[in-house]
Design a protein around this motif. Structure first.
Motif, PDB file in Angstrom:
ATOM      1  N   MET A   1       0.852  -1.164   0.000  1.00  0.00           N
ATOM      2  CA  MET A   1       0.000   0.000   0.000  1.00  0.00           C
ATOM      3  C   MET A   1       0.903   1.234   0.000  1.00  0.00           C
ATOM      4  O   MET A   1       1.786   1.364   0.840  1.00  0.00           O
ATOM      5  CB  MET A   1      -0.913  -0.010   1.230  1.00  0.00           C
ATOM      6  N   THR A   2       0.645   2.125  -0.939  1.00  0.00           N
ATOM      7  CA  THR A   2       1.467   3.327  -1.038  1.00  0.00           C
ATOM      8  C   THR A   2       0.784   4.558  -0.462  1.00  0.00           C
ATOM      9  O   THR A   2       1.448   5.563  -0.203  1.00  0.00           O
ATOM     10  CB  THR A   2       1.855   3.603  -2.499  1.00  0.00           C
ATOM     11  N   SER A   3      -0.523   4.491  -0.261  1.00  0.00           N
ATOM     12  CA  SER A   3      -1.242   5.594   0.382  1.00  0.00           C
ATOM     13  C   SER A   3      -2.495   5.052   1.046  1.00  0.00           C
ATOM     14  O   SER A   3      -3.240   4.279   0.451  1.00  0.00           O
ATOM     15  CB  SER A   3      -1.608   6.663  -0.655  1.00  0.00           C
ATOM     16  N   ARG A   4      -2.709   5.465   2.284  1.00  0.00           N
ATOM     17  CA  ARG A   4      -3.837   4.971   3.079  1.00  0.00           C
ATOM     18  C   ARG A   4      -5.085   5.827   2.892  1.00  0.00           C
ATOM     19  O   ARG A   4      -5.026   6.926   2.363  1.00  0.00           O
ATOM     20  CB  ARG A   4      -3.464   4.970   4.557  1.00  0.00           C
ATOM     21  N   PHE A   5      -6.200   5.315   3.393  1.00  0.00           N
ATOM     22  CA  PHE A   5      -7.471   6.035   3.448  1.00  0.00           C
ATOM     23  C   PHE A   5      -7.371   7.112   4.527  1.00  0.00           C
ATOM     24  O   PHE A   5      -6.848   6.867   5.606  1.00  0.00           O
ATOM     25  CB  PHE A   5      -8.582   5.036   3.813  1.00  0.00           C
ATOM     26  N   GLY A   6      -7.850   8.301   4.225  1.00  0.00           N
ATOM     27  CA  GLY A   6      -7.899   9.364   5.230  1.00  0.00           C
ATOM     28  C   GLY A   6      -7.073  10.579   4.828  1.00  0.00           C
ATOM     29  O   GLY A   6      -6.661  10.727   3.676  1.00  0.00           O
ATOM     30  N   TRP A   7      -6.830  11.440   5.798  1.00  0.00           N
ATOM     31  CA  TRP A   7      -6.107  12.678   5.545  1.00  0.00           C
ATOM     32  C   TRP A   7      -4.648  12.399   5.221  1.00  0.00           C
ATOM     33  O   TRP A   7      -4.020  11.562   5.852  1.00  0.00           O
ATOM     34  CB  TRP A   7      -6.211  13.622   6.743  1.00  0.00           C
ATOM     35  N   ARG A   8      -4.132  13.124   4.225  1.00  0.00           N
ATOM     36  CA  ARG A   8      -2.744  12.954   3.814  1.00  0.00           C
ATOM     37  C   ARG A   8      -2.272  14.223   3.108  1.00  0.00           C
ATOM     38  O   ARG A   8      -3.070  15.071   2.727  1.00  0.00           O
ATOM     39  CB  ARG A   8      -2.593  11.780   2.853  1.00  0.00           C
ATOM     40  N   ILE A   9      -0.978  14.313   2.931  1.00  0.00           N
ATOM     41  CA  ILE A   9      -0.417  15.358   2.074  1.00  0.00           C
ATOM     42  C   ILE A   9      -0.384  14.786   0.664  1.00  0.00           C
ATOM     43  O   ILE A   9       0.256  13.751   0.422  1.00  0.00           O
ATOM     44  CB  ILE A   9       0.984  15.781   2.547  1.00  0.00           C
ATOM     45  N   HIS A  10      -1.100  15.435  -0.240  1.00  0.00           N
ATOM     46  CA  HIS A  10      -1.194  14.919  -1.607  1.00  0.00           C
ATOM     47  C   HIS A  10       0.184  14.942  -2.256  1.00  0.00           C
ATOM     48  O   HIS A  10       0.894  15.949  -2.188  1.00  0.00           O
ATOM     49  CB  HIS A  10      -2.180  15.757  -2.425  1.00  0.00           C
ATOM     50  N   ILE A  12       1.211  15.207  -5.257  1.00  0.00           N
ATOM     51  CA  ILE A  12       1.421  16.133  -6.371  1.00  0.00           C
ATOM     52  C   ILE A  12       1.231  17.585  -5.938  1.00  0.00           C
ATOM     53  O   ILE A  12       2.069  18.437  -6.208  1.00  0.00           O
ATOM     54  CB  ILE A  12       0.497  15.800  -7.562  1.00  0.00           C
ATOM     55  N   THR A  13       0.124  17.856  -5.229  1.00  0.00           N
ATOM     56  CA  THR A  13      -0.180  19.249  -4.860  1.00  0.00           C
ATOM     57  C   THR A  13       0.554  19.702  -3.609  1.00  0.00           C
ATOM     58  O   THR A  13       0.732  20.899  -3.400  1.00  0.00           O
ATOM     59  CB  THR A  13      -1.688  19.437  -4.634  1.00  0.00           C
ATOM     60  N   GLY A  14       0.931  18.758  -2.742  1.00  0.00           N
ATOM     61  CA  GLY A  14       1.572  19.106  -1.474  1.00  0.00           C
ATOM     62  C   GLY A  14       0.597  19.638  -0.441  1.00  0.00           C
ATOM     63  O   GLY A  14       0.994  20.038   0.647  1.00  0.00           O
ATOM     64  N   LYS A  15      -0.702  19.627  -0.763  1.00  0.00           N
ATOM     65  CA  LYS A  15      -1.728  20.128   0.153  1.00  0.00           C
ATOM     66  C   LYS A  15      -2.356  18.988   0.939  1.00  0.00           C
ATOM     67  O   LYS A  15      -2.424  17.854   0.469  1.00  0.00           O
ATOM     68  CB  LYS A  15      -2.818  20.861  -0.631  1.00  0.00           C
ATOM     69  N   VAL A  16      -2.832  19.308   2.141  1.00  0.00           N
ATOM     70  CA  VAL A  16      -3.544  18.317   2.945  1.00  0.00           C
ATOM     71  C   VAL A  16      -4.900  18.073   2.285  1.00  0.00           C
ATOM     72  O   VAL A  16      -5.624  19.007   1.959  1.00  0.00           O
ATOM     73  CB  VAL A  16      -3.722  18.805   4.401  1.00  0.00           C
ATOM     74  N   GLN A  17      -5.198  16.800   2.069  1.00  0.00           N
ATOM     75  CA  GLN A  17      -6.414  16.430   1.355  1.00  0.00           C
ATOM     76  C   GLN A  17      -6.889  15.077   1.880  1.00  0.00           C
ATOM     77  O   GLN A  17      -6.078  14.237   2.263  1.00  0.00           O
ATOM     78  CB  GLN A  17      -6.099  16.346  -0.138  1.00  0.00           C
TER      79      GLN A  17
END
Length: 123
Positions: A1-10, A12-17
């Motif tokens: 798994m390279t990215s989990r469900f929930g809040w993360r820093i995107h 590409i954009t570097g924004k919290v999403q």
């Protein structure tokens, strides 16, 4: 798994999403349907690229994104374990992977918690 469900820093954009699914590392791998269902829609979206949405009983939907190949058609009946596509790098990505998400009554759920719940149910 390279990215989990929930809040993360995107990545590409570097924004919290809020990430509505999980990303699974892949390299031109076959994608299989998790449950019996009917293909609701196939299409392309700028974010998740080529995607498939499958409806299942109990108002559950499974979503598979960033596909390079889609091998099912809208309204097609699908059985659990059936090949439905090939992973890819379509849409907004930094590399090939599978985006997998689950909706229940239109609300995003943790796909891993959902799958664990399926396996925990008695036959």
């Amino acid at each position: 798994m390279t990215s989990r469900f929930g809040w993360r820093i995107h990545p590409i954009t570097g924004k919290v999403q809020f990430h509505q699914g999980v990303d699974l590392a892949a390299r031109h791998d076959t994608v299989f349907c998790i449950l019996n269902g009917i293909v609701k829609v196939i299409g392309y979206n700028a974010y998740i690229g080529n995607y498939i949405i499958i409806t299942h009983s109990g108002d559950v939907e499974s979503i598979y994104g960033h596909l390079s190949v889609i091998s099912v058609l809208p309204n097609e009946e699908i059985v659990a374990g059936q090949a439905i596509g090939i992973t890819g790098a379509t849409g907004r990505v930094i590399g090939e992977h599978l985006h997998f998400s689950i909706k229940y009554h239109g609300q995003e759920l943790s796909p891993l918690a959902f799958l664990c719940g399926l396996f925990a149910r008695p036959p």
